[in-house]
Design an enzyme around this catalytic site. Structure first.
Site: not given
Ligand code: F6P
Length: 366
Positions: A79, A121, A145, A292
């Protein structure tokens, strides 16, 4: 110092296993072999967004022993978009402010020639934005991801799949002992790569992906068919971004200033509740979450991350600023950032891997 190339490196977005191996590779090649100075920038772009700048010179000693370490020695944030930087107002609310000029000034003062930006991304979009302002940047693709279209793989994905697979293996034995349905929710945001791969590797009976909106009746039919065949337990893998046909993805938190995306969550709990209601079989849910992302990278990810780091230095040496170090087939190549941004790599519902899973009898709910 005069004459030495001085390159900055930062890690942005959510962390993932393999970030430290990238940093190590850039430093070992850049400092030890090429005589460059490598400046580590802390907490993504934040380290350059206010003076005194939060940076550290990375020498050979500072990267000793980090190949096996999870996380990032530089810190990170998801952020801190400098173009939409969250600033607190007098009334406590936050507004987005463009602080990109502060970073440009910082690079000039610190005499940093260009930046190696390691991120997903969102971070690549920021990097591209800076490139358009004339900043020299090289991208390195990270994310569990595996959703960056420009590269065949991102590092972190392999480790996340290994962790998720082990979790599914462990759920199998307890599911079987209790004749239960075990639902496990995995990360991946809008793409179902982790769920698909770990689901197949872990022998799941049902895999629900964001790319294939599901019908809960089909899921329950699968569970009932197994029961009728004497298999009294089932393993259901749910990607956090999976959604029932006709419904939206489930979130637990809205997006926010600084480019923070909405936080997904609840998909697994919802599926578990519906299965129990419809089948009346005892159902439990496990949300694997940040397990993960944490811990040591797999051997595969250490190699991939190292190759990306060396690839980034190679791109700088070739003067190919504005490129992403990407894996294409077996080679690391440069892909222009303009071709990288805004393009996610979704699971193809008709692709070979999904077809292979269907060929095993795995139910996708649609
Ligand atoms: O992009 C990586 C990822 O772990 C996603 O799979 C997940 O949706 C998100 O980040 C979680 O973000 P946070 O760490 O902010 O909860």
């Amino acid at each position: 110092m005069a004459g030495k190339r001085r390159i900055g490196i930062l890690t942005g977005g959510g962390d993932c296993p393999g970030l430290n191996p990238v940093i190590r590779a850039v430093v070992k090649r850049g400092v030890t072999q090429l005589g460059w100075e490598i400046i580590g920038i802390r907490d993504s772009f934040n380290g350059l967004l206010s003076a005194p700048y939060d940076v550290m010179e990375l020498d050979r000693d500072s990267v000793r022993g980090i190949l096996t370490k999870g996380g990032t020695i530089l810190g990170t944030t998801n952020k801190g978009d400098p173009f939409k930087f969250p600033m607190m107002q007098a009334d406590g609310s936050r507004v987005e402010v463009d602080r990109s000029h502060v970073l440009l000034e910082a690079m000039r003062i610190l005499e940093i020639e260009g930046l190696v930006v390691v991120g997903g991304d969102g971070t690549m979009e920021i990097a591209h934005h800076f490139q358009e302002l004339g900043v020299k940047v090289i991208g390195v693709p990270k994310t569990i991801d595996n959703d960056i279209l420009a590269t065949d793989l991102t590092f972190g994905f392999h480790t996340a799949c290994e962790i998720a697979t082990e979790a599914i293996d462990r759920l199998h034995s307890t599911a079987e002992s209790h004749d239960r349905v075990m639902v496990v929710e995995l990360m991946g945001r809008d793409c179902g790569w982790i769920a698909l791969h770990a689901g197949i590797a872990g022998g799941a009976d049902v895999i629900l992906l964001p790319e294939i909106p599901y019908d809960i009746q089909l899921v329950c039919d699968k569970v009932r068919r197994r029961q009728a065949a004497g298999r009294f337990f089932s393993i259901v893998v749910v990607a956090e971004g999976a959604r029932e046909a006709g419904r939206d993805q489930m979130t637990v938190e809205d997006g926010g200033p600084g480019g923070k995306k909405p936080r997904l969550g609840g998909a697994g709990a919802y599926v578990a509740q519906r299965i129990q209601e419809v089948t009346e079989i005892e159902t439990r849910v496990t949300v694997l979450g940040h397990l993960q992302r944490g811990g040591t990278p797999s051997g595969f990810d250490r190699i991939l991350a190292t190759r990306f780091g060396i690839g980034a230095v190679d791109l700088i040496m070739q003067g190919k600023w504005g490129h992403l170090a990407a894996l294409k087939g077996t080679e690391i190549v440069g892909v222009p950032l303009s071709e990288v941004v805004g393009k996610l790599k979704y699971v193809d519902p008709n692709g070979q891997t999904v077809q292979a899973a269907r060929g095993l009898g795995i139910e996708f709910g649609g």
